[in-house]
Design a protein around this motif. Structure first.
Motif, PDB file in Angstrom:
ATOM      1  N   GLY A 283       0.864  -1.303   0.045  1.00 18.83           N
ATOM      2  CA  GLY A 283       0.222   0.123   0.137  1.00 18.83           C
ATOM      3  C   GLY A 283       0.738   1.194  -0.071  1.00 18.83           C
ATOM      4  N   ALA A 284       1.851   1.522   0.620  1.00 16.53           N
ATOM      5  CA  ALA A 284       2.930   2.346   0.766  1.00 16.53           C
ATOM      6  C   ALA A 284       3.599   2.521  -0.554  1.00 16.53           C
ATOM      7  CB  ALA A 284       3.960   2.427   1.793  1.00 16.53           C
ATOM      8  N   GLY A 285       3.905   1.397  -1.143  1.00 16.81           N
ATOM      9  CA  GLY A 285       4.442   1.544  -2.508  1.00 16.81           C
ATOM     10  C   GLY A 285       3.481   2.132  -3.358  1.00 16.81           C
ATOM     11  N   LEU A 286       2.244   1.726  -3.666  1.00 13.45           N
ATOM     12  CA  LEU A 286       1.262   2.409  -4.438  1.00 13.45           C
ATOM     13  C   LEU A 286       1.043   4.075  -4.177  1.00 13.45           C
ATOM     14  CD1 LEU A 286      -1.744  -0.267  -4.305  1.00 13.45           C
ATOM     15  CD2 LEU A 286       0.177   0.254  -6.218  1.00 13.45           C
ATOM     16  N   ALA A 287       1.056   4.524  -2.677  1.00  9.21           N
ATOM     17  CA  ALA A 287       1.164   5.907  -2.427  1.00  9.21           C
ATOM     18  C   ALA A 287       2.257   6.584  -2.973  1.00  9.21           C
ATOM     19  CB  ALA A 287       0.793   5.862  -1.033  1.00  9.21           C
ATOM     20  N   TRP A 288       3.673   6.144  -2.759  1.00 12.46           N
ATOM     21  CA  TRP A 288       4.553   6.919  -3.478  1.00 12.46           C
ATOM     22  C   TRP A 288       4.875   6.601  -4.819  1.00 12.46           C
ATOM     23  CZ3 TRP A 288       7.755   9.899  -0.812  1.00 12.46           C
ATOM     24  CH2 TRP A 288       7.677  10.065   0.821  1.00 12.46           C
ATOM     25  N   ALA A 289       4.208   5.552  -5.494  1.00 12.18           N
ATOM     26  CA  ALA A 289       3.986   5.683  -6.812  1.00 12.18           C
ATOM     27  C   ALA A 289       3.025   6.553  -7.310  1.00 12.18           C
ATOM     28  CB  ALA A 289       3.592   4.202  -7.440  1.00 12.18           C
ATOM     29  N   GLY A 290       2.369   7.449  -6.588  1.00 13.62           N
ATOM     30  CA  GLY A 290       1.186   8.429  -7.081  1.00 13.62           C
ATOM     31  C   GLY A 290       0.185   7.841  -7.341  1.00 13.62           C
ATOM     32  N   ILE A 291      -0.135   6.525  -6.882  1.00 14.72           N
ATOM     33  CA  ILE A 291      -1.603   5.981  -7.121  1.00 14.72           C
ATOM     34  C   ILE A 291      -2.628   6.306  -6.090  1.00 14.72           C
ATOM     35  CG2 ILE A 291      -2.846   3.909  -7.648  1.00 14.72           C
ATOM     36  CD1 ILE A 291      -0.269   2.792  -8.912  1.00 14.72           C
ATOM     37  N   GLU A 292      -3.443   7.117  -6.106  1.00 13.54           N
ATOM     38  CA  GLU A 292      -4.151   7.667  -5.152  1.00 13.54           C
ATOM     39  C   GLU A 292      -5.613   7.718  -5.529  1.00 13.54           C
ATOM     40  OE1 GLU A 292      -3.090  11.664  -4.420  1.00 13.54           O
ATOM     41  OE2 GLU A 292      -1.709  11.079  -2.847  1.00 13.54           O
ATOM     42  N   THR A 293      -6.278   6.273  -5.343  1.00 16.53           N
ATOM     43  CA  THR A 293      -7.739   5.773  -5.649  1.00 16.53           C
ATOM     44  C   THR A 293      -8.153   5.086  -4.154  1.00 16.53           C
ATOM     45  OG1 THR A 293      -7.135   3.524  -6.578  1.00 16.53           O
ATOM     46  CG2 THR A 293      -6.762   5.575  -8.046  1.00 16.53           C
ATOM     47  N   VAL A 294      -9.482   5.275  -4.323  1.00 17.82           N
ATOM     48  CA  VAL A 294     -10.152   4.505  -3.213  1.00 17.82           C
ATOM     49  C   VAL A 294      -9.508   3.158  -3.143  1.00 17.82           C
ATOM     50  CG1 VAL A 294     -12.326   3.772  -2.107  1.00 17.82           C
ATOM     51  CG2 VAL A 294     -12.020   6.128  -2.915  1.00 17.82           C
ATOM     52  N   PRO A 295      -9.483   2.326  -4.175  1.00 17.49           N
ATOM     53  CA  PRO A 295      -9.040   0.745  -3.846  1.00 17.49           C
ATOM     54  C   PRO A 295      -7.689   0.659  -3.624  1.00 17.49           C
ATOM     55  CG  PRO A 295     -10.539   0.987  -5.793  1.00 17.49           C
ATOM     56  CD  PRO A 295     -10.168   2.535  -5.397  1.00 17.49           C
ATOM     57  N   ALA A 296      -6.787   1.685  -3.822  1.00 20.05           N
ATOM     58  CA  ALA A 296      -5.429   1.588  -3.479  1.00 20.05           C
ATOM     59  C   ALA A 296      -4.973   2.053  -2.125  1.00 20.05           C
ATOM     60  CB  ALA A 296      -4.692   2.576  -4.583  1.00 20.05           C
ATOM     61  N   VAL A 297      -6.122   2.584  -1.601  1.00 22.41           N
ATOM     62  CA  VAL A 297      -6.114   3.053   0.008  1.00 22.41           C
ATOM     63  C   VAL A 297      -6.626   1.730   0.941  1.00 22.41           C
ATOM     64  CG1 VAL A 297      -6.443   4.682   1.560  1.00 22.41           C
ATOM     65  CG2 VAL A 297      -5.516   5.436  -0.334  1.00 22.41           C
ATOM     66  N   ILE A 298      -8.051   1.713   0.630  1.00 23.72           N
ATOM     67  CA  ILE A 298      -8.934   0.839   1.296  1.00 23.72           C
ATOM     68  C   ILE A 298      -8.617  -0.539   1.337  1.00 23.72           C
ATOM     69  CG2 ILE A 298     -11.136   0.077   1.768  1.00 23.72           C
ATOM     70  CD1 ILE A 298     -10.542   3.021   2.514  1.00 23.72           C
ATOM     71  N   ALA A 299      -8.111  -1.106   0.036  1.00 26.21           N
ATOM     72  CA  ALA A 299      -7.524  -2.448   0.043  1.00 26.21           C
ATOM     73  C   ALA A 299      -6.513  -2.988   0.835  1.00 26.21           C
ATOM     74  CB  ALA A 299      -7.418  -2.864  -1.421  1.00 26.21           C
ATOM     75  N   PRO A 300      -5.525  -2.337   0.784  1.00 28.80           N
ATOM     76  CA  PRO A 300      -4.073  -2.708   1.577  1.00 28.80           C
ATOM     77  C   PRO A 300      -4.408  -2.208   3.021  1.00 28.80           C
ATOM     78  CG  PRO A 300      -3.708  -0.883   0.230  1.00 28.80           C
ATOM     79  CD  PRO A 300      -4.959  -1.244  -0.439  1.00 28.80           C
ATOM     80  N   VAL A 301      -5.223  -1.275   3.639  1.00 27.53           N
ATOM     81  CA  VAL A 301      -5.650  -1.025   4.666  1.00 27.53           C
ATOM     82  C   VAL A 301      -6.403  -2.035   5.203  1.00 27.53           C
ATOM     83  CG1 VAL A 301      -6.660   0.512   6.434  1.00 27.53           C
ATOM     84  CG2 VAL A 301      -5.252   1.524   4.576  1.00 27.53           C
ATOM     85  N   ALA A 302      -7.484  -2.575   4.726  1.00 28.85           N
ATOM     86  CA  ALA A 302      -8.399  -3.484   4.999  1.00 28.85           C
ATOM     87  C   ALA A 302      -7.824  -4.905   5.191  1.00 28.85           C
ATOM     88  CB  ALA A 302      -9.618  -3.698   4.008  1.00 28.85           C
ATOM     89  N   GLY A 303      -6.653  -5.328   4.196  1.00 28.77           N
ATOM     90  CA  GLY A 303      -5.804  -6.450   4.470  1.00 28.77           C
ATOM     91  C   GLY A 303      -4.855  -6.215   5.795  1.00 28.77           C
ATOM     92  N   PHE A 304      -4.364  -5.062   5.800  1.00 26.97           N
ATOM     93  CA  PHE A 304      -3.584  -4.798   7.262  1.00 26.97           C
ATOM     94  C   PHE A 304      -4.482  -5.120   8.311  1.00 26.97           C
ATOM     95  CE2 PHE A 304      -2.419  -2.051  10.685  1.00 26.97           C
ATOM     96  CZ  PHE A 304      -1.088  -2.398  11.029  1.00 26.97           C
ATOM     97  N   PHE A 305      -5.732  -4.489   8.350  1.00 29.37           N
ATOM     98  CA  PHE A 305      -6.521  -4.944   9.643  1.00 29.37           C
ATOM     99  C   PHE A 305      -6.798  -6.200   9.873  1.00 29.37           C
ATOM    100  CE2 PHE A 305      -8.593  -0.904  11.479  1.00 29.37           C
ATOM    101  CZ  PHE A 305      -7.970  -0.105  10.904  1.00 29.37           C
ATOM    102  N   PHE A 306      -6.950  -6.848   8.816  1.00 29.72           N
ATOM    103  CA  PHE A 306      -7.172  -8.492   8.822  1.00 29.72           C
ATOM    104  C   PHE A 306      -6.186  -8.915   9.436  1.00 29.72           C
ATOM    105  CE2 PHE A 306      -7.171 -12.891   7.162  1.00 29.72           C
ATOM    106  CZ  PHE A 306      -8.510 -13.255   7.265  1.00 29.72           C
ATOM    107  N   CYS A 307      -4.921  -8.667   8.989  1.00 25.86           N
ATOM    108  CA  CYS A 307      -3.929  -9.412   9.721  1.00 25.86           C
ATOM    109  C   CYS A 307      -3.592  -9.036  11.282  1.00 25.86           C
ATOM    110  CB  CYS A 307      -2.428  -8.890   8.714  1.00 25.86           C
ATOM    111  SG  CYS A 307      -2.427  -9.456   7.255  1.00 25.86           S
ATOM    112  N   CYS A 308      -3.996  -7.631  11.590  1.00 16.81           N
ATOM    113  CA  CYS A 308      -3.984  -7.437  12.796  1.00 16.81           C
ATOM    114  C   CYS A 308      -4.769  -8.309  13.654  1.00 16.81           C
ATOM    115  CB  CYS A 308      -4.349  -5.755  13.197  1.00 16.81           C
ATOM    116  SG  CYS A 308      -3.256  -4.839  12.718  1.00 16.81           S
ATOM    117  N   ALA A 309      -6.038  -8.591  13.156  1.00 18.62           N
ATOM    118  CA  ALA A 309      -6.707  -9.565  13.940  1.00 18.62           C
ATOM    119  C   ALA A 309      -6.168 -10.905  14.360  1.00 18.62           C
ATOM    120  CB  ALA A 309      -8.235  -9.702  13.108  1.00 18.62           C
ATOM    121  N   PHE A 310      -5.325 -11.252  13.718  1.00 18.88           N
ATOM    122  CA  PHE A 310      -4.369 -12.400  14.235  1.00 18.88           C
ATOM    123  C   PHE A 310      -3.279 -12.189  15.182  1.00 18.88           C
ATOM    124  CE2 PHE A 310      -6.129 -14.293  10.494  1.00 18.88           C
ATOM    125  CZ  PHE A 310      -6.060 -15.645  10.410  1.00 18.88           C
TER     126      PHE A 310
END
Length: 361
Positions: free
Chosen positions: A261-288
């Motif tokens: 997700g950070a790589g997408l941000a630094w590549a200048g890709i600023e869309t809703v899926p590019a933010v919400i998808a990696p954050v949702a994935g991180f939150f899923f991992c946090c639950a473990f």
């Protein structure tokens, strides 16, 4: 509130800062109190204080009174998580404790998804005071449930738990124990990642991505729902993986996803899926990581479970709040700061687990 009390926004925002401070401070006191007097009476007292303080917020005649009531409310609110974790430690084995904490986390994850929707409707319909009336009502229901359903679980009370020397000695012992420190660093880092999104999401999603404020709750619900799904999954399969393996898997996957997700941000890709998808994935991992890490931090201390839960909660809350503040202060009008902060937190958690926690424990 600014119109009601005739003050500026910064003073009203202080009500949240004061609540966070009171919540963290309350943990340090209520945990040892439950080691001394038992879980049930301290929880009952904490919830009762929370109900009365919520009514005080509802009836506050000034913003100063509201700030004071919010501090007292936070002290009472701290009883819930700190004593809840200690009760799980009292009742369940190490593996079962991780499983039950996972199920608790999946239920708790519904709060940030549902609360803004309910709070917004109450505010629109009845005014901001209605939120405090709802909090008082919820607190009263919890108090009745505690009185009627909860038995005492602390069978080894420490009559000296609140003595200054014992209290300092207990916290010193915890802070020099590698198991506690290792798991706490992992938990605090992952919690910091959660706070990075909580603190920065409104700026990023609304201001940077251009999502309408009315739709922001849906984006937040997607992320919270991902955490709930991960917590449920952790409860189902975590005991098969083993506690430390589940933490390692969650931290490793979280670091890879957040790094992407950070790589997408630094590549200048600023869309809703590019933010919400990696954050949702991180939150899923946090639950473990979070439920299993909590069990790993508290379980070695059966006679100091309240104090261990208190110190763990204090460090988690304090560390998360600092990271969240940094994300807000460094916001540069892009998605980079928030997503980079999440990635750095995940990487820190992974390194801490590999270096401070032995995987065979």
């Amino acid at each position: 509130m600014t119109r009601e009390f005739g003050v500026d926004v910064s003073l009203v925002q202080l009500t949240l800062s004061v609540f966070t401070f009171g919540f963290a401070a309350g943990m340090l006191v209520l945990g040892p109190m439950s080691d001394r007097f038992g879980r049930r009476p301290v929880l009952i007292g904490g919830v009762a204080i929370y109900v009365l303080a919520s009514l005080g917020c509802l009836l506050a005649p000034s913003v100063e009174a509201l700030i004071g009531a919010r501090f007292v409310q936070a002290l009472g609110a701290a009883a819930g998580p700190v004593i809840g974790r200690a009760i799980v430690r009292d009742v369940y084995t190490r593996v079962e404790a991780a499983r039950m904490l996972s199920y608790m986390a999946s239920a708790m994850a519904l709060a940030p998804a549902v609360a803004p929707l309910i709070g917004g409707w109450l505010h629109e319909t009845f005014g901001w005071q209605a939120n405090f009336a709802a909090l008082a009502l919820f607190g009263a229901l919890i108090l009745l449930g505690t009185l009627g359903l909860l038995r005492e679980t602390n069978d080894s009370r420490d009559p000296r738990a609140l003595k200054a020397r014992r209290l300092v000695g207990t916290y010193r012992m915890l802070l020099t124990d590698r198991r506690f420190v290792g798991h706490t660093v992992v938990l605090t880092a992952m919690f910091g990642g959660l706070f990075s999104f909580i603190s920065g999401s409104s700026f990023v999603v609304i201001d940077v991505l251009g999502v309408a404020p009315g739709q922001f709750g849906l984006a937040f619900a997607c992320v919270a729902g991902s955490y709930a799904a991960g917590a449920y999954m952790s409860g189902r399969v975590g005991h098969r993986l083993g506690l430390e393996r589940a933490i390692l898997l969650g931290a490793l996957a979280g670091a890879l996803i957040a790094g992407g997700g950070a790589g997408l941000a630094w590549a200048g890709i600023e869309t809703v899926p590019a933010v919400i998808a990696p954050v949702a994935g991180f939150f899923f991992c946090c639950a473990f990581v979070l439920p299993n890490g909590t069990a790993g931090a508290i379980n070695p201390f059966p006679h100091n479970a309240g104090s261990a839960s208190a110190l763990l909660g204090f460090l988690q809350m304090g560390g998360g709040a600092l990271v969240g503040y940094g994300v807000g202060a460094l916001h540069d009008g892009t998605t980079r700061v928030m997503l980079t902060s999440i990635a750095l937190c995940a990487i820190t958690a992974l390194i801490a687990h590999l270096t401070l926690v032995r995987p065979d424990e």
